[in-house]
Design a protein around this motif. Structure first.
Motif, PDB file in Angstrom:
ATOM      1  N   SER A 207      66.706 -36.809  42.059  1.00  0.00           N
ATOM      2  CA  SER A 207      65.997 -37.550  43.103  1.00  0.00           C
ATOM      3  C   SER A 207      65.142 -36.616  43.947  1.00  0.00           C
ATOM      4  CB  SER A 207      66.984 -38.316  43.987  1.00  0.00           C
ATOM      5  OG  SER A 207      67.898 -37.434  44.633  1.00  0.00           O
ATOM      6  N   GLY A 208      65.603 -35.371  44.123  1.00  0.00           N
ATOM      7  CA  GLY A 208      64.767 -34.403  44.828  1.00  0.00           C
ATOM      8  C   GLY A 208      63.475 -34.142  44.075  1.00  0.00           C
ATOM      9  N   TYR A 209      63.599 -33.932  42.780  1.00  0.00           N
ATOM     10  CA  TYR A 209      62.415 -33.680  41.945  1.00  0.00           C
ATOM     11  C   TYR A 209      61.451 -34.860  41.993  1.00  0.00           C
ATOM     12  CZ  TYR A 209      59.645 -32.835  37.722  1.00  0.00           C
ATOM     13  OH  TYR A 209      58.616 -32.660  36.842  1.00  0.00           O
ATOM     14  N   TRP A 210      61.975 -36.088  41.797  1.00  0.00           N
ATOM     15  CA  TRP A 210      61.098 -37.272  41.770  1.00  0.00           C
ATOM     16  C   TRP A 210      60.456 -37.557  43.119  1.00  0.00           C
ATOM     17  CZ3 TRP A 210      65.837 -39.734  39.167  1.00  0.00           C
ATOM     18  CH2 TRP A 210      65.816 -39.483  37.797  1.00  0.00           C
ATOM     19  N   SER A 211      61.249 -37.440  44.190  1.00  0.00           N
ATOM     20  CA  SER A 211      60.691 -37.742  45.511  1.00  0.00           C
ATOM     21  C   SER A 211      59.612 -36.744  45.896  1.00  0.00           C
ATOM     22  CB  SER A 211      61.799 -37.766  46.571  1.00  0.00           C
ATOM     23  OG  SER A 211      62.423 -36.495  46.694  1.00  0.00           O
ATOM     24  N   GLY A 212      59.808 -35.460  45.548  1.00  0.00           N
ATOM     25  CA  GLY A 212      58.782 -34.460  45.866  1.00  0.00           C
ATOM     26  C   GLY A 212      57.489 -34.716  45.123  1.00  0.00           C
ATOM     27  N   LYS A 213      57.610 -35.021  43.832  1.00  0.00           N
ATOM     28  CA  LYS A 213      56.421 -35.310  43.025  1.00  0.00           C
ATOM     29  C   LYS A 213      55.705 -36.560  43.557  1.00  0.00           C
ATOM     30  CE  LYS A 213      55.146 -36.029  38.135  1.00  0.00           C
ATOM     31  NZ  LYS A 213      54.548 -37.364  38.209  1.00  0.00           N
ATOM     32  N   SER A 214      56.477 -37.596  43.859  1.00  0.00           N
ATOM     33  CA  SER A 214      55.890 -38.855  44.317  1.00  0.00           C
ATOM     34  C   SER A 214      55.253 -38.714  45.702  1.00  0.00           C
ATOM     35  CB  SER A 214      56.955 -39.950  44.352  1.00  0.00           C
ATOM     36  OG  SER A 214      57.552 -40.116  43.084  1.00  0.00           O
ATOM     37  N   ALA A 215      55.927 -37.972  46.588  1.00  0.00           N
ATOM     38  CA  ALA A 215      55.379 -37.777  47.934  1.00  0.00           C
ATOM     39  C   ALA A 215      54.061 -37.016  47.874  1.00  0.00           C
ATOM     40  CB  ALA A 215      56.395 -37.035  48.800  1.00  0.00           C
ATOM     41  N   ALA A 216      53.964 -36.034  46.975  1.00  0.00           N
ATOM     42  CA  ALA A 216      52.714 -35.281  46.812  1.00  0.00           C
ATOM     43  C   ALA A 216      51.605 -36.196  46.306  1.00  0.00           C
ATOM     44  CB  ALA A 216      52.928 -34.112  45.856  1.00  0.00           C
ATOM     45  N   GLU A 217      51.929 -37.053  45.345  1.00  0.00           N
ATOM     46  CA  GLU A 217      50.936 -37.987  44.797  1.00  0.00           C
ATOM     47  C   GLU A 217      50.496 -38.998  45.848  1.00  0.00           C
ATOM     48  OE1 GLU A 217      53.038 -39.543  41.461  1.00  0.00           O
ATOM     49  OE2 GLU A 217      52.566 -37.829  40.150  1.00  0.00           O
ATOM     50  N   TYR A 218      51.438 -39.474  46.640  1.00  0.00           N
ATOM     51  CA  TYR A 218      51.110 -40.423  47.712  1.00  0.00           C
ATOM     52  C   TYR A 218      50.172 -39.770  48.722  1.00  0.00           C
ATOM     53  CZ  TYR A 218      51.745 -43.348  51.866  1.00  0.00           C
ATOM     54  OH  TYR A 218      51.535 -44.136  52.987  1.00  0.00           O
ATOM     55  N   SER A 219      50.461 -38.538  49.063  1.00  0.00           N
ATOM     56  CA  SER A 219      49.619 -37.824  50.027  1.00  0.00           C
ATOM     57  C   SER A 219      48.184 -37.716  49.519  1.00  0.00           C
ATOM     58  CB  SER A 219      50.197 -36.426  50.281  1.00  0.00           C
ATOM     59  OG  SER A 219      49.355 -35.672  51.109  1.00  0.00           O
TER      60      SER A 219
ATOM     61  N   ARG B  70      68.213 -47.258  50.957  1.00  0.00           N
ATOM     62  CA  ARG B  70      67.812 -47.983  49.745  1.00  0.00           C
ATOM     63  C   ARG B  70      66.492 -47.432  49.232  1.00  0.00           C
ATOM     64  NH1 ARG B  70      65.091 -52.781  47.718  1.00  0.00           N
ATOM     65  NH2 ARG B  70      64.072 -53.235  49.707  1.00  0.00           N
ATOM     66  N   ILE B  71      66.444 -47.138  47.939  1.00  0.00           N
ATOM     67  CA  ILE B  71      65.189 -46.748  47.320  1.00  0.00           C
ATOM     68  C   ILE B  71      64.707 -47.910  46.456  1.00  0.00           C
ATOM     69  CG2 ILE B  71      65.560 -44.272  47.446  1.00  0.00           C
ATOM     70  CD1 ILE B  71      66.572 -44.267  44.661  1.00  0.00           C
ATOM     71  N   VAL B  72      63.414 -48.128  46.450  1.00  0.00           N
ATOM     72  CA  VAL B  72      62.881 -49.375  45.910  1.00  0.00           C
ATOM     73  C   VAL B  72      62.278 -49.246  44.517  1.00  0.00           C
ATOM     74  CG1 VAL B  72      62.478 -50.302  48.220  1.00  0.00           C
ATOM     75  CG2 VAL B  72      60.644 -49.035  47.062  1.00  0.00           C
ATOM     76  N   ASP B  73      62.046 -48.004  44.060  1.00  0.00           N
ATOM     77  CA  ASP B  73      61.470 -47.845  42.726  1.00  0.00           C
ATOM     78  C   ASP B  73      61.768 -46.447  42.203  1.00  0.00           C
ATOM     79  OD1 ASP B  73      59.587 -46.079  43.883  1.00  0.00           O
ATOM     80  OD2 ASP B  73      58.153 -47.689  44.221  1.00  0.00           O
ATOM     81  N   GLU B  74      61.219 -46.136  41.048  1.00  0.00           N
ATOM     82  CA  GLU B  74      61.544 -44.869  40.391  1.00  0.00           C
ATOM     83  C   GLU B  74      60.946 -43.650  41.081  1.00  0.00           C
ATOM     84  OE1 GLU B  74      60.570 -45.212  36.248  1.00  0.00           O
ATOM     85  OE2 GLU B  74      62.311 -46.492  35.831  1.00  0.00           O
ATOM     86  N   SER B  75      60.109 -43.872  42.076  1.00  0.00           N
ATOM     87  CA  SER B  75      59.540 -42.754  42.825  1.00  0.00           C
ATOM     88  C   SER B  75      60.486 -42.251  43.913  1.00  0.00           C
ATOM     89  CB  SER B  75      58.214 -43.175  43.474  1.00  0.00           C
ATOM     90  OG  SER B  75      58.449 -44.077  44.555  1.00  0.00           O
ATOM     91  N   CYS B  76      61.592 -42.964  44.133  1.00  0.00           N
ATOM     92  CA  CYS B  76      62.531 -42.693  45.223  1.00  0.00           C
ATOM     93  C   CYS B  76      61.933 -43.013  46.586  1.00  0.00           C
ATOM     94  CB  CYS B  76      63.058 -41.256  45.189  1.00  0.00           C
ATOM     95  SG  CYS B  76      64.164 -40.963  43.783  1.00  0.00           S
ATOM     96  N   ALA B  77      61.002 -43.965  46.617  1.00  0.00           N
ATOM     97  CA  ALA B  77      60.442 -44.446  47.875  1.00  0.00           C
ATOM     98  C   ALA B  77      61.451 -45.350  48.578  1.00  0.00           C
ATOM     99  CB  ALA B  77      59.154 -45.219  47.615  1.00  0.00           C
ATOM    100  N   SER B  78      61.442 -45.294  49.893  1.00  0.00           N
ATOM    101  CA  SER B  78      62.231 -46.234  50.680  1.00  0.00           C
ATOM    102  C   SER B  78      61.431 -47.517  50.850  1.00  0.00           C
ATOM    103  CB  SER B  78      62.546 -45.635  52.059  1.00  0.00           C
ATOM    104  OG  SER B  78      61.389 -45.675  52.884  1.00  0.00           O
TER     105      SER B  78
END
Length: 545
Positions: free
Chosen positions: A372-384, A329-337
């Protein structure tokens, strides 16, 4: 269960973003994260660029130019099939991002063909060329790739945020650890080692690792996708069966049987063989069909069969959540679990958002992997980046449990040696048969779930005899866990919706137009959630095993 890490890792790496899985979703995630300034490590169970279902064949793509009428048609075509569980906002996002990224592929040099009018045709991708290009692009972006290096467990910090993973190199036996600020699961779905084309690395590993860290699943009842294939082949590319006639052994046409009505094929296969002939394809179409999907024809050529003029036996092979729509399950538009620091992309994530409860086949899944690959990569970089100084202070521990953690020496003595092949065969016996998985009943699901719970307990009470067995043992555990989430969710959906066909409840129930969220390891639970994300009911928890 947290456990202290040992220091016997031959390879110890640090990264801003760790991507687990090297298919389309994983490579797009890695490229996106690296393009946003992150240090990225990608680990793949096989050789990134050649393994998985996308790399094995041609792929359609849900590529629709930004024409309002065309986009409306594309969205409307999915809603009824999927049981009205999809989300138009997500459809719009995926269509926009897929259009942009497929055009990016053209700029990178992907050799798109032209149509009869000389215009680029961008609605399909040849897997080998596509994935070869993606590997090259992520290497250019500075991504470090660990091939033949399956992940075995996730790491978490003291605040239960995911902080990397550990694994092993299949060829050398060397253990590796990647300490990362964020992690993306892009390991694909689970086809239960059914031999479906390109799917034998897709065993649900990412689901299990995510669940051990506390992540939730969604839509796992929509997991009984079966692909048509020649009885003598593993090729489950089904597009060309749109031009097929299905017959009994004596050549009589099977009433109603078609690529879109596979339930009739399945019902017939329970009693007798089914044959097909692709005789509805005009002579002029046949050369272009061979060019579009050459590997579709390889088994026929080897067997000396012309599928356009000769009948051949067919079967249905389980593709599970690879062509189903359930996943993390992803919880938002960032593709976060639902766990901090953990993202999901591609077939490892639920695709209900664009497909509802019915398979998107290759094209929608391909678009979802890209987006989802594009969004998750961008979001993971921002989270880091958001972690700042904190990221250098984190202490991490492993959360892997099944077959990885046998407890004390005294406890290990009580454990039996794990019969991995027997576990795999036993779970396949519960998910392969059409009468159990395709045509579901309350009694059948309950009985299968009882046997699956017993298998889970067996895994809990067993240990591997050598570390070389760990990857295979974890695959077995992941398949059992996946099947338990599938059937626990299927029992709760007391209706027929999308690909979930419940014989006891053959009609769609308007009161069940919601998602089913599931999770848990020893105690599997299921709860309903409205289409807008609010919880509708308390979790129903199964018996402990």
């Amino acid at each position: 269960m947290l456990k202290t890490l040992t220091n016997d890792f031959e390879l110890d790496l640090e990264a801003d973003v760790l991507v687990i899985g090297g298919g389309p979703a994983g490579t797009w995630a890695a490229w996106s994260a690296a393009s946003n300034g992150a240090r990225v490590v990608l680990v793949d169970k096989g050789y990134c660029g050649t393994t998985g279902c996308a790399a094995a064949s041609g792929n359609g793509v849900w590529y629709v130019p930004p024409d309002p009428e065309a986009r409306e048609t594309a969205k409307a075509s999915r809603e009824s099939l999927g049981g009205f569980l999809s989300d138009r906002n997500w459809m719009d996002r995926v269509l926009d991002r897929t259009y942009a990224n497929v055009n990016q592929l053209a700029e990178w040099g992907y050799p798109f063909p032209t149509d009869d009018e000389g215009k680029p045709y961008r609605r399909s991708l040849q897997g080998p060329e596509y994935m070869r290009l993606m590997r090259r692009q992520i290497q250019r972006a500075g991504v470090k790739i660990l091939d033949n290096s399956p992940a075995l467990e996730l790491l978490v910090d003291d605040d239960s945020a995911v902080a990397g993973a550990t694994g092993v190199n299949r060829q050398t036996g060397e253990k590796w650890i990647v300490r990362s600020q964020s992690t993306i699961i892009a390991t694909g779905g689970c086809a239960f080692l059914s031999k479906a084309l390109g799917c034998n690395v897709l065993t649900g590993d990412g689901y299990l690792m995510a669940a051990e860290a506390g992540a939730e699943m969604s839509g796992m009842e929509f997991s009984n996708a079966y692909g048509i294939s020649p009885a003598f082949s593993s090729v489950t590319k089904t597009l060309f069966y749109n031009w097929a006639t299905f017959t009994y052994e004596d050549g009589t046409v099977i009433p109603g049987a078609s690529s879109h009505r596979r339930s009739i094929i399945a019902q017939t296969l329970l009693q007798q063989p089914v044959y097909a002939i692709i005789d509805k394809a005009a002579e002029s179409m046949r050369p272009s069909m061979r060019l579009a999907q050459p590997n579709f024809f390889l088994p026929f050529d080897r067997a000396g069969i012309d599928p356009f003029t000769q009948r051949f036996p067919v079967t249905l092979r389980l593709e599970g959540t690879v062509r189903g729509t359930g996943g993390i399950r992803i919880v938002d538009e960032s593709c976060a679990s639902s766990v901090r620091g953990l993202y999901a992309a591609g077939d490892a994530a639920t695709r209900e958002l664009i497909c509802g409860g019915f398979t998107g086949g290759g094209s929608h899944n391909a678009a979802w992997a890209i987006s989802s690959g594009y969004w998750s990569g961008k979001s993971a970089a921002e989270y880091s980046r958001s972690l700042g100084e904190y990221k250098t202070q984190r202490q991490v521990k492993g959360v892997g449990e099944v077959v990885l953690d046998s407890g004390s020496v005294a406890c290990r003595r009580r454990h039996r040696s794990l019969a991995t092949d027997e576990i795999i065969q036993a779970v396949q016996a519960e998910v392969f048969p059409y009468e159990k998985n395709y045509f579901r009943t309350e009694q059948g699901l309950t009985e299968s779930l009882g046997r699956l719970n017993h298998l889970w307990q067996e895994l809990r009470n067993s240990q591997v005899t050598s570390e070389k067995e760990l990857p295979r043992a974890r695959e077995a555990a992941a398949m059992v866990a996946t099947a338990r989430w599938m059937y626990s969710s299927a029992i709760e959906r007391k209706e027929t919706r999308g690909m979930h066909k419940h014989q006891d409840y053959p009609e769609l129930d308007a009161n069940q137009q919601h998602h089913l969220i599931s999770g848990g390891l020893d105690r599997v639970w299921v709860k309903s959630q409205s289409l807008h994300g609010t919880e509708k009911s308390q979790p129903k928890i199964g018996a402990a095993v």
